[in-house]
Write an enzyme that holds these catalytic residues in place. Structure first.
Site, PDB file in Angstrom:
ATOM      1  N   ARG A  30      22.699  78.188  29.685  1.00 23.93           N
ATOM      2  CA  ARG A  30      22.437  79.547  29.175  1.00 23.93           C
ATOM      3  C   ARG A  30      20.981  79.929  29.404  1.00 23.93           C
ATOM      4  O   ARG A  30      20.659  81.074  29.704  1.00 23.93           O
ATOM      5  CB  ARG A  30      22.745  79.624  27.670  1.00 23.93           C
ATOM      6  CG  ARG A  30      24.217  79.799  27.367  1.00 23.93           C
ATOM      7  CD  ARG A  30      24.509  79.531  25.906  1.00 23.93           C
ATOM      8  NE  ARG A  30      23.973  80.534  24.999  1.00 23.93           N
ATOM      9  CZ  ARG A  30      23.753  80.323  23.709  1.00 23.93           C
ATOM     10  NH1 ARG A  30      24.007  79.153  23.173  1.00 23.93           N
ATOM     11  NH2 ARG A  30      23.263  81.278  22.942  1.00 23.93           N
ATOM     12  N   ARG A  63      21.918  73.857  15.260  1.00 22.21           N
ATOM     13  CA  ARG A  63      22.419  74.990  14.481  1.00 22.21           C
ATOM     14  C   ARG A  63      23.873  74.770  14.046  1.00 22.21           C
ATOM     15  O   ARG A  63      24.701  74.312  14.818  1.00 22.21           O
ATOM     16  CB  ARG A  63      22.316  76.237  15.365  1.00 22.21           C
ATOM     17  CG  ARG A  63      22.667  77.514  14.687  1.00 22.21           C
ATOM     18  CD  ARG A  63      22.004  78.680  15.332  1.00 22.21           C
ATOM     19  NE  ARG A  63      22.473  78.919  16.696  1.00 22.21           N
ATOM     20  CZ  ARG A  63      21.999  79.889  17.461  1.00 22.21           C
ATOM     21  NH1 ARG A  63      21.030  80.666  17.035  1.00 22.21           N
ATOM     22  NH2 ARG A  63      22.462  80.061  18.682  1.00 22.21           N
ATOM     23  N   ARG A 108      19.038  94.197  28.153  1.00 24.73           N
ATOM     24  CA  ARG A 108      19.468  92.971  28.809  1.00 24.73           C
ATOM     25  C   ARG A 108      19.585  93.176  30.314  1.00 24.73           C
ATOM     26  O   ARG A 108      19.859  92.218  31.032  1.00 24.73           O
ATOM     27  CB  ARG A 108      20.805  92.534  28.253  1.00 24.73           C
ATOM     28  CG  ARG A 108      20.698  91.552  27.067  1.00 24.73           C
ATOM     29  CD  ARG A 108      22.095  91.208  26.695  1.00 24.73           C
ATOM     30  NE  ARG A 108      22.352  90.041  25.936  1.00 24.73           N
ATOM     31  CZ  ARG A 108      22.361  89.955  24.613  1.00 24.73           C
ATOM     32  NH1 ARG A 108      21.935  90.937  23.886  1.00 24.73           N
ATOM     33  NH2 ARG A 108      22.755  88.859  24.017  1.00 24.73           N
ATOM     34  N   LYS A 155      14.445  84.739  17.758  1.00 21.83           N
ATOM     35  CA  LYS A 155      14.180  86.180  17.793  1.00 21.83           C
ATOM     36  C   LYS A 155      14.735  86.919  16.584  1.00 21.83           C
ATOM     37  O   LYS A 155      14.052  87.753  15.998  1.00 21.83           O
ATOM     38  CB  LYS A 155      14.876  86.762  19.023  1.00 21.83           C
ATOM     39  CG  LYS A 155      13.969  87.333  20.038  1.00 21.83           C
ATOM     40  CD  LYS A 155      14.746  87.888  21.222  1.00 21.83           C
ATOM     41  CE  LYS A 155      15.964  87.103  21.565  1.00 21.83           C
ATOM     42  NZ  LYS A 155      17.176  87.819  21.844  1.00 21.83           N
ATOM     43  N   ARG A 194      28.731  76.038  17.240  1.00 21.96           N
ATOM     44  CA  ARG A 194      29.282  76.920  18.268  1.00 21.96           C
ATOM     45  C   ARG A 194      29.371  76.148  19.580  1.00 21.96           C
ATOM     46  O   ARG A 194      28.442  75.422  19.929  1.00 21.96           O
ATOM     47  CB  ARG A 194      28.347  78.113  18.464  1.00 21.96           C
ATOM     48  CG  ARG A 194      28.838  79.377  17.820  1.00 21.96           C
ATOM     49  CD  ARG A 194      27.784  80.435  17.811  1.00 21.96           C
ATOM     50  NE  ARG A 194      27.288  80.779  19.155  1.00 21.96           N
ATOM     51  CZ  ARG A 194      26.394  81.738  19.387  1.00 21.96           C
ATOM     52  NH1 ARG A 194      25.906  82.436  18.394  1.00 21.96           N
ATOM     53  NH2 ARG A 194      25.979  81.996  20.606  1.00 21.96           N
TER      54      ARG A 194
END
Ligand code: AMP
Length: 215
Positions: free
Chosen positions: A166, A122, A88, A13, A155
């Site tokens: 998630r 990532r 959200r 996004k 991360r």
């Protein structure tokens, strides 16, 4: 054009929003970026939101809504904007409608395995925050940032088992928001299992079509 971007973490996004912002010449507004910046500068707002952001919890609606209201009232948003990371919650979506009229909501979707592949590859620079991907955007030297030479790390919440969790949370949390915009007739689902360029091109063509209707 006033645009909202919806999509699970890791779908890209932020990259689409940045590219669209350049092509359409309207600001990219990421509530996550705003909070991180305020925390870095240690402002009053930064102090209020720090503990939430650090734990990955939602900042209370009243605070987020106020931040978005203020940001959208700035002059660079008059022509339009791309909102990323907001809303959200359903309440945030309803409050946004009181602030301004959203024209278009992109809902980015991709198969679970594609998202896991993107997120778990990532790597981030500890020093300057630059983002890499071991397959799609590898650094010149493994584990080392091209820009500043800093160490690259993964991360904790980008690890596959945590990503799955998630994504499940995302689904549950966003179902009512997606439905909310679907009911309004402004939701467009975009297949994000393609290159950034292809996804952005489709978004631009959807926007152009919509603009030609409006004229
Ligand atoms: P992001 O970069 O969008 O993942 O946002 C980073 C963090 O900022 C989130 O984990 C939340 O703590 C906070 N945050 C960003 N946007 C919102 C929002 N719309 N509502 C509540 N908290 C938010």
């Amino acid at each position: 054009m006033k645009i909202v971007m919806l999509g699970p973490p890791g779908i890209g996004k932020g990259s689409y929003a940045k590219e669209l912002s350049k092509r359409l010449n309207i600001p990219h507004i990421s509530t996550g970026d705003i909070f991180r910046e305020e925390i870095k500068k240690n402002t009053d707002l930064g102090k209020r939101v720090r503990s939430y952001v650090e734990k990955g919890e939602l900042v209370p609606d009243d605070i987020v809504v106020e931040v978005v209201r203020r940001r959208l009232s700035e002059s660079d948003c008059a022509k339009g904007f791309i909102l990323d990371g907001y809303p959200r919650t359903l309440r945030q979506a309803e409050e946004l409608d009181k602030i301004t009229k959203i024209d278009l909501v992109f809902n980015f979707v991709a198969p679970l395995e594609v998202i896991i592949d993107r997120v778990s590859g990532r790597r981030i620079c500890r020093k300057c925050g630059a983002i890499y991907h071991i397959k799609y955007k590898p650094p010149r030297k493994e584990g080392v940032c091209d820009i500043c030479g800093g160490e690259l790390y993964q991360r904790e919440d980008d690890k596959p088992e945590i990503v799955r969790n998630r994504l499940k949370i995302y689904e549950e949390q966003f179902r009512p928001i997606v439905q909310y915009y679907k009911n309004k007739g402004i939701l467009v689902t975009v297949n994000a299992a393609r290159t950034i360029d292809e996804v952005v091109k489709e978004c631009v063509s959807i926007i152009k079509k919509l603009e030609s209707y409006k004229v």
